[in-house]
Design a protein around this motif. Structure first.
Motif, PDB file in Angstrom:
ATOM      1  N   ASP A  92       2.002  -0.414   2.342  1.00 50.72           N
ATOM      2  CA  ASP A  92       2.443   0.695   2.326  1.00 50.72           C
ATOM      3  C   ASP A  92       1.865   1.651   1.028  1.00 50.72           C
ATOM      4  O   ASP A  92       2.177   2.815   0.962  1.00 50.72           O
ATOM      5  N   ARG A  93       1.597   1.000   0.158  1.00 49.51           N
ATOM      6  CA  ARG A  93       0.989   1.419  -1.289  1.00 49.51           C
ATOM      7  C   ARG A  93       0.063   0.372  -1.857  1.00 49.51           C
ATOM      8  O   ARG A  93       0.227  -0.760  -1.714  1.00 49.51           O
ATOM      9  N   LEU A  94      -0.780   0.768  -2.649  1.00 43.93           N
ATOM     10  CA  LEU A  94      -1.830  -0.075  -3.334  1.00 43.93           C
ATOM     11  C   LEU A  94      -2.092   0.401  -4.645  1.00 43.93           C
ATOM     12  O   LEU A  94      -1.674   1.771  -5.174  1.00 43.93           O
ATOM     13  N   SER A  95      -2.317  -0.670  -5.709  1.00 45.62           N
ATOM     14  CA  SER A  95      -2.432  -0.143  -6.950  1.00 45.62           C
ATOM     15  C   SER A  95      -3.810   0.507  -7.210  1.00 45.62           C
ATOM     16  O   SER A  95      -4.688   0.289  -6.285  1.00 45.62           O
ATOM     17  N   GLY A  96      -3.725   1.287  -8.104  1.00 49.60           N
ATOM     18  CA  GLY A  96      -4.940   2.075  -8.583  1.00 49.60           C
ATOM     19  C   GLY A  96      -6.179   1.078  -8.576  1.00 49.60           C
ATOM     20  O   GLY A  96      -7.386   1.424  -8.320  1.00 49.60           O
TER      21      GLY A  96
END
Length: 203
Positions: A92-96
């Motif tokens: 649902d989210r990823l690191s830069g």
């Protein structure tokens, strides 16, 4: 952009910004406010948490042209598990850092065709679109969804490009006329040539 990202890039305490955003305080220092207002929207860095959409589209596009999870993981210097999770929408989210790694892998692999028939079948079954469908300016846009057409976009672009080149147009002029970036046009031509080579080799 998260509160953490905004505070870090503006150089102000995260707690100060969070309290203001959540209404726990009604005022903020003028210097802090000016620093926040000076930030450009969607200014991310490698420490920022990012929405996975663009990365999902990139990984799925690479599957569609035959690149395996292992190939993509090696090019991105990520684990196969992470690549697979991104492809199947389990993040649902990823690191830069992960987003940047996938972008770099996509730039390198999207101009070529892989050898994994399993990836191709998976992409076809799921309806994942290959790189020829995406322009660099569109792939991260959640509001953009390529409409399915009978002729794949990369084929149409390649054929239109060939016709316009016969008329004396340069690649830069052709890209402008077709409404794509030069990189997007070059990628479409590369995929078209790779597909032709595969078909000739199979004949």
């Amino acid at each position: 952009m998260t509160t953490n990202t905004i505070a870090r890039q503006a150089g102000i305490p995260e707690g100060t910004l969070r309290d203001f955003v959540n209404g726990r305080t009604q005022r903020i220092r003028r210097g802090h406010a000016l620093k926040v207002l000076a930030l450009a929207p969607a200014t991310f860095d490698l420490q920022s948490w990012r929405h996975p959409l663009g990365s999902e589209r990139r990984v799925r596009a690479l599957y569609a042209v035959g690149h395996s999870a292992e190939d993509i993981a090696a090019a991105a210097d990520l684990s196969r598990a992470v690549v697979s999770a991104v492809a199947h929408g389990r993040k649902d989210r990823l690191s830069g850092r992960t987003v940047a790694a996938i972008e770099a892998a996509y730039t390198g692999l999207s101009k070529t065709t892989g050898s994994s028939s399993k990836s191709v079948r998976m992409a076809q079954k799921a309806g994942w679109l290959g790189p020829g469908w995406w322009d660099d300016d569109e792939i991260d846009d959640p509001g953009y969804n390529p409409a399915p057409v009978h002729t794949l976009r990369y084929i149409a672009l390649a054929e239109d490009c060939a016709e316009l080149e016969r008329q004396g147009y340069t690649r830069e002029q052709i890209a402008a006329r077709l409404g794509v970036t030069l990189d997007g046009l070059q990628r479409a031509l590369g995929i078209y040539r790779q597909k032709q080579q595969l078909e000739e080799a199979a004949a």
